[in-house]
Design a protein around this motif. Sequence first.
Motif, PDB file in Angstrom:
ATOM      1  N   ILE A   1       0.878  -1.066   0.039  1.00  0.00           N
ATOM      2  CA  ILE A   1      -0.108  -0.023  -0.124  1.00  0.00           C
ATOM      3  C   ILE A   1       0.940   1.297  -0.060  1.00  0.00           C
ATOM      4  N   PRO A   2       0.866   2.146  -0.998  1.00  0.00           N
ATOM      5  CA  PRO A   2       1.621   2.988  -1.073  1.00  0.00           C
ATOM      6  C   PRO A   2       1.561   4.107  -0.079  1.00  0.00           C
ATOM      7  N   ASP A   3       0.340   4.348   0.449  1.00  0.00           N
ATOM      8  CA  ASP A   3      -0.092   5.441   1.450  1.00  0.00           C
ATOM      9  C   ASP A   3      -1.226   4.783   2.277  1.00  0.00           C
ATOM     10  N   ILE A   4      -0.448   4.340   3.576  1.00  0.00           N
ATOM     11  CA  ILE A   4      -1.447   3.758   4.360  1.00  0.00           C
ATOM     12  C   ILE A   4      -2.537   4.536   5.118  1.00  0.00           C
ATOM     13  N   LYS A   5      -2.018   5.836   5.328  1.00  0.00           N
ATOM     14  CA  LYS A   5      -2.935   6.897   6.042  1.00  0.00           C
ATOM     15  C   LYS A   5      -4.138   7.022   4.772  1.00  0.00           C
ATOM     16  N   LYS A   6      -3.782   7.163   3.729  1.00  0.00           N
ATOM     17  CA  LYS A   6      -4.729   7.549   2.691  1.00  0.00           C
ATOM     18  C   LYS A   6      -5.823   6.350   2.564  1.00  0.00           C
ATOM     19  N   ALA A   7      -5.190   5.289   2.263  1.00  0.00           N
ATOM     20  CA  ALA A   7      -5.908   3.912   2.156  1.00  0.00           C
ATOM     21  C   ALA A   7      -6.858   3.569   3.135  1.00  0.00           C
ATOM     22  N   MET A   8      -6.724   4.166   4.581  1.00  0.00           N
ATOM     23  CA  MET A   8      -7.475   3.864   5.751  1.00  0.00           C
ATOM     24  C   MET A   8      -8.723   4.968   5.727  1.00  0.00           C
ATOM     25  N   GLU A   9      -8.756   6.071   4.880  1.00  0.00           N
ATOM     26  CA  GLU A   9      -9.650   7.056   5.084  1.00  0.00           C
ATOM     27  C   GLU A   9     -11.048   6.419   4.466  1.00  0.00           C
ATOM     28  N   ALA A  10     -12.285   6.556   4.943  1.00  0.00           N
ATOM     29  CA  ALA A  10     -13.418   6.159   4.719  1.00  0.00           C
ATOM     30  C   ALA A  10     -13.533   6.569   3.348  1.00  0.00           C
ATOM     31  N   CYS A  11     -14.349   5.642   2.642  1.00  0.00           N
ATOM     32  CA  CYS A  11     -14.816   6.141   1.202  1.00  0.00           C
ATOM     33  C   CYS A  11     -13.601   6.205   0.146  1.00  0.00           C
ATOM     34  N   PHE A  12     -12.517   6.055   0.770  1.00  0.00           N
ATOM     35  CA  PHE A  12     -11.089   6.025  -0.229  1.00  0.00           C
ATOM     36  C   PHE A  12     -10.933   4.769  -0.855  1.00  0.00           C
ATOM     37  N   THR A  13     -11.065   4.705  -2.223  1.00  0.00           N
ATOM     38  CA  THR A  13     -10.675   3.360  -2.985  1.00  0.00           C
ATOM     39  C   THR A  13      -9.979   3.770  -4.390  1.00  0.00           C
ATOM     40  N   THR A  14      -9.055   2.793  -4.681  1.00  0.00           N
ATOM     41  CA  THR A  14      -8.397   2.605  -5.930  1.00  0.00           C
ATOM     42  C   THR A  14      -8.984   1.589  -6.662  1.00  0.00           C
ATOM     43  N   GLY A  15     -10.102   1.031  -5.941  1.00  0.00           N
ATOM     44  CA  GLY A  15     -10.697  -0.141  -6.636  1.00  0.00           C
ATOM     45  C   GLY A  15     -11.934   0.470  -7.604  1.00  0.00           C
ATOM     46  N   SER A  16     -12.519  -0.505  -8.296  1.00  0.00           N
ATOM     47  CA  SER A  16     -13.541  -0.158  -9.321  1.00  0.00           C
ATOM     48  C   SER A  16     -14.814   0.516  -8.648  1.00  0.00           C
ATOM     49  N   GLU A  17     -15.844   0.457  -9.201  1.00  0.00           N
ATOM     50  CA  GLU A  17     -17.218   1.311  -8.715  1.00  0.00           C
ATOM     51  C   GLU A  17     -17.757  -0.026  -7.772  1.00  0.00           C
ATOM     52  N   ASP A  18     -17.452  -1.249  -7.850  1.00  0.00           N
ATOM     53  CA  ASP A  18     -18.137  -2.161  -6.940  1.00  0.00           C
ATOM     54  C   ASP A  18     -17.504  -2.161  -5.835  1.00  0.00           C
ATOM     55  N   ARG A  19     -16.353  -1.334  -5.305  1.00  0.00           N
ATOM     56  CA  ARG A  19     -15.733  -1.163  -4.019  1.00  0.00           C
ATOM     57  C   ARG A  19     -16.277  -0.163  -3.231  1.00  0.00           C
TER      58      ARG A  19
ATOM     59  N   GLY B   1     -14.808   1.321  -0.713  1.00  0.00           N
ATOM     60  CA  GLY B   1     -13.707   2.131   0.259  1.00  0.00           C
ATOM     61  C   GLY B   1     -13.897   1.841   1.788  1.00  0.00           C
ATOM     62  N   MET B   2     -14.683   1.059   1.949  1.00  0.00           N
ATOM     63  CA  MET B   2     -15.043   1.033   3.506  1.00  0.00           C
ATOM     64  C   MET B   2     -14.297  -0.196   4.358  1.00  0.00           C
ATOM     65  N   GLY B   3     -13.368  -0.951   3.607  1.00  0.00           N
ATOM     66  CA  GLY B   3     -12.836  -2.065   4.257  1.00  0.00           C
ATOM     67  C   GLY B   3     -12.102  -1.753   5.729  1.00  0.00           C
ATOM     68  N   PHE B   4     -11.113  -0.793   5.485  1.00  0.00           N
ATOM     69  CA  PHE B   4     -10.264  -0.421   6.809  1.00  0.00           C
ATOM     70  C   PHE B   4     -11.356   0.047   7.858  1.00  0.00           C
ATOM     71  N   THR B   5     -12.199   1.006   7.288  1.00  0.00           N
ATOM     72  CA  THR B   5     -13.130   1.633   8.505  1.00  0.00           C
ATOM     73  C   THR B   5     -13.898   0.142   9.294  1.00  0.00           C
ATOM     74  N   ILE B   6     -14.291  -0.510   8.443  1.00  0.00           N
ATOM     75  CA  ILE B   6     -15.008  -1.703   8.881  1.00  0.00           C
ATOM     76  C   ILE B   6     -13.980  -2.557   9.834  1.00  0.00           C
TER      77      ILE B   6
END
Lengths: 143, 105
Positions: A88-106, A108-113
């Motif tokens: 993960i290039p930027d963990i802080k960014k990845a952990m933000e709610a609703c942030f995703t580099t995935g497609s529309e079917d993601r 961006g709530m994984g880390f929040t959960i």
Amino acid sequence: MSLINKMQITFPSRSVNEGFARVSTASFISQLDPTLEEISDIKTIVSEAVTNSIVHGYADREGEIIISVYIYDNRRVRITVKDRGVGIPDIKKAMEACFTTGSEDRAGMGFTIMQTFSDKLKVRSVQNRGTIVTMEKILCPRP
Amino acid sequence: MIGYSIDEKELTVMIKGDIDHHSSVDIRTQTDELIFKYIPNKLILDFSQVTFCDSSGIAIVLGRYKLMKQYGGTVSLAKVNPQISRIFDLSGVWNIIGRKEVKSK
């Protein structure tokens, strides 16, 4: 903190294994007689971590995912989900709610959960080496 | 896997089994096929037969909301158990999506 029991599973990063990953983790923890809510929480956090490894860590190839589960005294459970993917290039960014580099079917709530449903979450990642997600949950005392 | 019923312009889709990244592709495409076929005014996603749901469920719900909005339709969720509800609570889904309350215990 003394270790009471442990297990480890390794499986290829195929989405069909997501169900296997969460069910086998929950099954191992069932020796602690957890509540239905605790089982559900554990299945959910494992599912999120494994999905991250499949969708992001191994986005362009198949690789191995290793889940280790440790049971300590005082009903403390530690789960690690490890991959040798892109990191993960930027963990802080990845952990933000609703942030995703995935497609529309993601969502961006994984880390929040993972954060909400565990008592402790730690993410270590090295680019092109892989990611380890460590989650701890302390189960409620049982009579 | 899904089941469905159509009543006037109200489409009810019953999602069955686990909702995760693996199953979400089929759930999404099958639901969208029904939306395109019937162009309903109202889509109800019935969660009574859902055995597990992670954040993939949030993406399914929000994606169907966007699609239905294009046709001027609405989405509501039915029979969401408390555990699954916690996932949706985190995402703010209830701010834009209606909820049909559980009748039975």
